[in-house]
Scaffold this motif. Structure first.
Motif, short mmCIF file in Angstrom:
data_model
loop_
_atom_site.label_atom_id
_atom_site.label_comp_id
_atom_site.label_asym_id
_atom_site.label_seq_id
_atom_site.Cartn_x
_atom_site.Cartn_y
_atom_site.Cartn_z
N PRO A 42 0.83 -1.21 0.00
CA PRO A 42 0.00 0.00 0.00
C PRO A 42 0.86 1.26 0.00
O PRO A 42 1.95 1.29 0.57
CB PRO A 42 -0.79 -0.12 1.31
CG PRO A 42 0.06 -0.96 2.19
CD PRO A 42 0.77 -1.93 1.28
N GLY A 43 0.37 2.29 -0.66
CA GLY A 43 1.06 3.58 -0.65
C GLY A 43 2.32 3.61 -1.46
O GLY A 43 3.14 4.53 -1.29
N TRP A 44 2.49 2.65 -2.39
CA TRP A 44 3.77 2.58 -3.12
C TRP A 44 3.99 3.79 -4.02
O TRP A 44 5.13 4.13 -4.33
CB TRP A 44 3.85 1.30 -3.94
CG TRP A 44 2.76 1.13 -4.98
CD1 TRP A 44 1.60 0.44 -4.84
CD2 TRP A 44 2.74 1.66 -6.31
NE1 TRP A 44 0.85 0.50 -5.98
CE2 TRP A 44 1.54 1.25 -6.92
CE3 TRP A 44 3.64 2.43 -7.05
CZ2 TRP A 44 1.20 1.59 -8.22
CZ3 TRP A 44 3.30 2.78 -8.35
CH2 TRP A 44 2.09 2.35 -8.94
N ASP A 45 2.93 4.46 -4.43
CA ASP A 45 3.09 5.59 -5.34
C ASP A 45 3.55 6.86 -4.62
O ASP A 45 3.75 7.89 -5.25
CB ASP A 45 1.77 5.86 -6.07
CG ASP A 45 0.61 6.10 -5.12
OD1 ASP A 45 0.68 5.64 -3.96
OD2 ASP A 45 -0.36 6.75 -5.53
N ARG A 46 3.75 6.77 -3.30
CA ARG A 46 4.18 7.95 -2.53
C ARG A 46 5.57 7.79 -1.94
O ARG A 46 6.03 8.65 -1.19
CB ARG A 46 3.17 8.22 -1.40
CG ARG A 46 1.77 8.56 -1.90
CD ARG A 46 0.85 8.97 -0.76
NE ARG A 46 0.61 7.88 0.19
CZ ARG A 46 -0.34 6.96 0.04
NH1 ARG A 46 -1.13 6.98 -1.04
NH2 ARG A 46 -0.52 6.02 0.94
N SER A 47 6.26 6.70 -2.23
CA SER A 47 7.59 6.45 -1.66
C SER A 47 8.45 5.72 -2.69
O SER A 47 8.01 4.73 -3.28
CB SER A 47 7.49 5.59 -0.39
OG SER A 47 8.71 4.96 -0.08
N GLN A 48 9.65 6.24 -2.92
CA GLN A 48 10.54 5.59 -3.88
C GLN A 48 10.81 4.14 -3.49
O GLN A 48 10.78 3.24 -4.33
CB GLN A 48 11.87 6.35 -3.96
CG GLN A 48 11.77 7.75 -4.50
CD GLN A 48 13.12 8.43 -4.56
OE1 GLN A 48 13.99 8.02 -5.31
NE2 GLN A 48 13.29 9.47 -3.75
N GLU A 49 11.09 3.91 -2.21
CA GLU A 49 11.44 2.55 -1.79
C GLU A 49 10.23 1.63 -1.84
O GLU A 49 10.34 0.47 -2.25
CB GLU A 49 12.05 2.55 -0.39
CG GLU A 49 12.49 1.17 0.04
CD GLU A 49 13.48 1.19 1.19
OE1 GLU A 49 13.66 0.12 1.80
OE2 GLU A 49 14.07 2.25 1.46
N LEU A 50 9.06 2.13 -1.42
CA LEU A 50 7.86 1.29 -1.51
C LEU A 50 7.52 0.98 -2.96
O LEU A 50 7.05 -0.12 -3.28
CB LEU A 50 6.68 1.98 -0.82
CG LEU A 50 6.73 2.06 0.71
CD1 LEU A 50 5.48 2.76 1.24
CD2 LEU A 50 6.88 0.69 1.34
N ALA A 51 7.75 1.95 -3.85
CA ALA A 51 7.50 1.70 -5.27
C ALA A 51 8.45 0.63 -5.79
O ALA A 51 8.06 -0.24 -6.58
CB ALA A 51 7.65 2.99 -6.06
N ASP A 52 9.72 0.66 -5.36
CA ASP A 52 10.67 -0.39 -5.76
C ASP A 52 10.22 -1.74 -5.21
O ASP A 52 10.32 -2.76 -5.89
CB ASP A 52 12.07 -0.05 -5.26
CG ASP A 52 12.70 1.11 -6.02
OD1 ASP A 52 12.22 1.41 -7.13
OD2 ASP A 52 13.67 1.70 -5.51
#
Length: 794
Positions: free
Chosen positions: A613-623
């Motif tokens: 969740p929330g990957w579009d707001r954090s570079q690391e979560l998106a990775d």
């Protein structure tokens, strides 16, 4: 009186004489003793010459030595005596001993030679006790119980080893006043010829003696004070056993009384000069202690305003003592008394554990906080030291109460004020560096990393200019940690290397200065998958996460270490526990982000392929989301996760590029073309880390990477130590009725307290149900729980 009962020289030799005789000499037979009364110069000379008939007095009357030629003639006659014995001359101050020394080979004994050491005081005490016992026995007296004796050390600190005052205190431990009277007259006769203007007696006002302090001590209306060695040669200073000096208590009292008697109108100026000298030489803590002892609150407020940054950096305990002593503290017309204890808890967690209140205040309605805002707004119009002091209090206190966004906004205003003050007012480098550090921390915790980086770098510049080692080490450590959190490991290594040299010079609050750097060091070890090195750093760090404002960074480090060790489920559970135990402290924007990143990295390390969740707001979560999609076998979804947000960190750019190549080419370890392998190698070569390959290890890429030279044998061994879990995408979890009720409340934006009130259950019960809900949904916060519930269609 102790003086009246002193034995004759034959029965009681001077205790310092053996030490003098043990020092190297050239066989001189003449001794010239030039010391003040009270040091028993006659007794010393008697011991040297072997009897009173070979000891000559050399008085000085009205500033003139008596019969110098006659003294030389008599000394010559004694030296040429057929018995060939020794001769001693006891000279008053001002006698031209140089003429005598030019006529005959001579040894000169001054105050330093006659002042008793602690061991010699002990020897004197033993001899005097034996003498008194003999006298009492002869007289048939039965003396009463005497007071408890003073230790030789106490006597030495009081008298400095002056013979007569020491003997008085040995005979009567309560006879301090008598000892002082015996010293005062002797000291004044000794100093008077060269101290008419008080240039020597002013030394009695200095609390400590180094050449730097003495050079800085320049009171108006007095001549230059002698050096420490000059004061020692006069018998006013005594060696302390560590290479320094101290002034005996009785000597200090006598000198201060002399100034009070002869120059009473200059006493205040002497005290001010002492404060100036101590502050100029880095002893501001001593100035504060003197001011607190004098209960001069107006002066204490001025000192704190002028030197608060120095105290924060070098002597926080002195600052804490001063703040706690002040009945009322004002800065720039703003009453800051209530804010100071909280401020101290932020700036020195080594002394006061850093904890946040359970509930944040309402910034817009809190009168105290609005008073701070109004005060800084007014002072920033003409920024000066009070403006910077109040601004620093504001940003630190706002953090302390959990208003991280407001603190960052205040930090921006403080930075503008600091820049203006540096161009228009005298701001010392230490103050500029400390203001920058506090502003940078506020921006850092608000996750405004680019602004924090710029602010920290300016603070580092000023700390270097001020040679403030604790500040240099702390700012460099914060920059190293920030670089890790930006994904720039090369810069992190650069800043970690800047910490060790200044840190080696830090003697107090060392853990505070080293904390951020140690977190960064451990993270750097993990980028190499060096678990042993990471644990070596963790072992020397505080075990309690509440010991620093950046506790969430420490917590994330523990979770990542556990994940690499195959204990990702434990790490994820820890995050849930910390968020519930520290609901306010975990709400800093930085803390929320890095705990979320650590939580989902830990979850994926267990093989859980549920959406991040929330990957579009954090570079690391998106990775992580892109890697999850790749692990799931959905390259198109992986490519979608690579589009936003923009990758600005070195490691984020590299990892997303590696994932992008594999997602676009649909390559597998068995089908990958050589051109793709070469592309992977070129990407990883520029700033890639071994840990970036850990996700690909799960898909079996490590042998390919080894053949291509992407990793060496040591890297392969570390990758192979990582667990390769079974990959599972969880289905929608089954929630109990109570958990569904809690979820609906969270979806409505209710807090834990509000949920408890509306359901008539205790907060602890709701706390446990929320924790269970988060675990089932794979979420680490309320926002993530709501988002995951939407993903599962709940």
């Amino acid at each position: 009186m102790a003086l009246l009962s002193l034995p004759e020289p034959d029965a009681l030799p001077h205790p310092a004489l053996p030490r003098f005789l043990a020092s190297p000499d050239a066989g001189e037979r003449l001794l010239v003793v030039r010391t003040p009364a009270g040091t028993e110069a006659q007794r010393f000379a008697h011991g040297w010459a072997g009897g009173p008939d070979r000891v000559l007095p050399w008085p000085v009357l009205n500033g003139q030595a008596v019969d110098t030629d006659e003294i030389i003639r008599r000394v010559g006659a004694l030296l040429y005596d057929p018995d060939a014995g020794r001769v001693a001359v006891v000279a008053d101050q001002g006698a031209p001993v140089g003429r005598l020394a030019a006529a005959f080979p001579a040894r000169i004994a001054g105050p330093r030679d006659l002042l008793l050491t602690e061991g010699e005081i002990l020897s004197l005490a033993s001899r005097l006790a034996a003498h008194r016992a003999r006298e009492a026995a002869l007289a048939g007296d039965h003396p009463g119980r005497p007071p408890l004796p003073l230790t030789p050390r106490r006597i030495h600190l009081k008298t400095g080893g002056w013979f007569l005052p020491a003997a008085i205190l040995i005979a009567d431990p309560l006879g301090v006043q008598t000892a002082r009277q015996s010293l005062f007259s002797a000291l004044m006769r000794w100093l008077h010829p060269q101290d008419v203007d008080g240039s020597i007696s002013q030394a009695g006002f200095l609390p400590q003696f180094t050449e730097e302090v003495i050079d800085a001590f320049r009171p108006e209306g007095f001549g230059a004070m002698p050096s420490a060695r000059g004061l020692e040669s006069l018998g006013l200073l005594v060696r302390d056993g560590t290479g320094g000096w101290f002034m005996p208590w009785l000597v200090r009292d006598c000198l201060r009384d002399a100034i009070q008697e002869s120059h009473p109108h200059r006493v205040d100026e002497l005290n001010r000069a002492v404060d100036r000298a101590l502050a100029a030489t880095g002893h501001i803590g001593a100035v504060v202690e003197r001011t607190v002892d004098a209960r001069d609150w107006n002066r204490l407020e001025d000192l704190l305003l002028e030197h608060w940054a120095d105290l924060f950096v070098w002597n926080e305990p002195a600052l804490a003592s001063a703040v706690s002593s002040l009945p009322r503290a004002r800065v720039g017309g703003v009453d800051v008394t209530g804010f100071m204890p909280g401020l101290l808890s932020v700036t020195d967690p080594d002394t006061v554990p850093f904890t946040l209140p359970a509930h944040r205040p309402d910034y817009d309605r809190d009168e105290g906080l609005q008073g701070l805002r109004a005060g800084t707004t007014r002072l920033y119009r003409t920024p000066d030291r009070p403006a910077l002091a109040l601004g620093t209090i504001e940003v630190a206190y706002l953090r302390r109460v959990g208003l991280f966004t407001e603190s960052a906004d205040a930090a921006v205003r403080l930075n503008v004020a600091l820049s203006a003050a540096l161009s228009s007012a005298p701001v010392r480098p230490v103050m500029a560096g400390f203001v920058g550090l506090q502003a940078g921390i506020s921006l850092h915790l608000a996750d405004r990393l680019a602004e924090a980086k710029t602010t920290y770098e300016k603070a580092f510049h000023w700390a270097m200019r001020g040679s403030a080692e604790p500040l240099i080490a702390e700012v460099a450590g914060k920059l190293a940690l920030l670089s890790i959190q930006q994904g720039n490991t090369d810069r992190a290594r650069f800043w970690v290397a800047k910490v060790d040299e200044p840190l080696a010079k830090v003697r107090v609050a060392r853990n505070v200065a080293a904390f951020a750097a140690d977190v960064a060091r451990a993270h750097l070890a993990l980028t190499d998958l060096d678990i042993v090195a990471a644990h070596a750093v963790l072992d020397r760090m505080p075990p309690d996460l509440d010991t620093d404002e950046f506790w969430a960074s420490h917590a994330a480090l523990l979770v990542r270490t556990a994940s690499y060790e195959g204990r990702g489920a434990d790490g994820a559970r820890w995050v849930l526990g910390w968020r519930h135990e520290r609901p306010a402290a975990a709400q800093s924007p930085l803390g929320k982000r890095i705990l979320s990143e650590a939580f989902h990295a830990a979850r994926i390390s267990t093989g859980d392929l549920t959406v991040v969740p929330g990957w579009d707001r954090s570079q690391e979560l998106a990775d992580l989301e892109a890697l999850r999609c790749l692990l799931k076998g959905d390259p198109d979804a992986a490519l979608r996760a690579l589009r936003v947000p923009e990758r600005t960190g070195q490691r984020h750019r590299n990892l997303s590029a590696l994932i992008g190549v594999l997602a676009r080419t649909r390559s597998t370890p068995d089908t990958v073309p050589e051109t793709v392998v070469r592309h992977l190698v070129s990407i990883h070569h520029y700033g890639g880390e071994l840990a970036d390959l850990s996700g690909f290890h799960t898909l079996g890429w490590t042998p390919v990477f080894r053949r291509a030279g992407l990793v060496d044998d040591a890297g392969v061994a570390r990758l192979q130590q990582l667990a390769r879990p079974s990959l599972v995408e969880r289905e929608a979890p089954a929630l109990t009725a109570r958990e569904r009720e809690v979820l609906q409340s969270l979806q409505a934006g209710m807090t834990r307290r509000e949920i408890a009130a509306s359901t008539y259950r205790s907060e602890n019960t709701i706390k446990g149900q929320i924790r269970s809900l988060y675990a089932k949904l794979g979420a680490s916060s309320a926002a993530e729980a709501v988002e995951q519930a939407r993903h599962f269609g709940l």
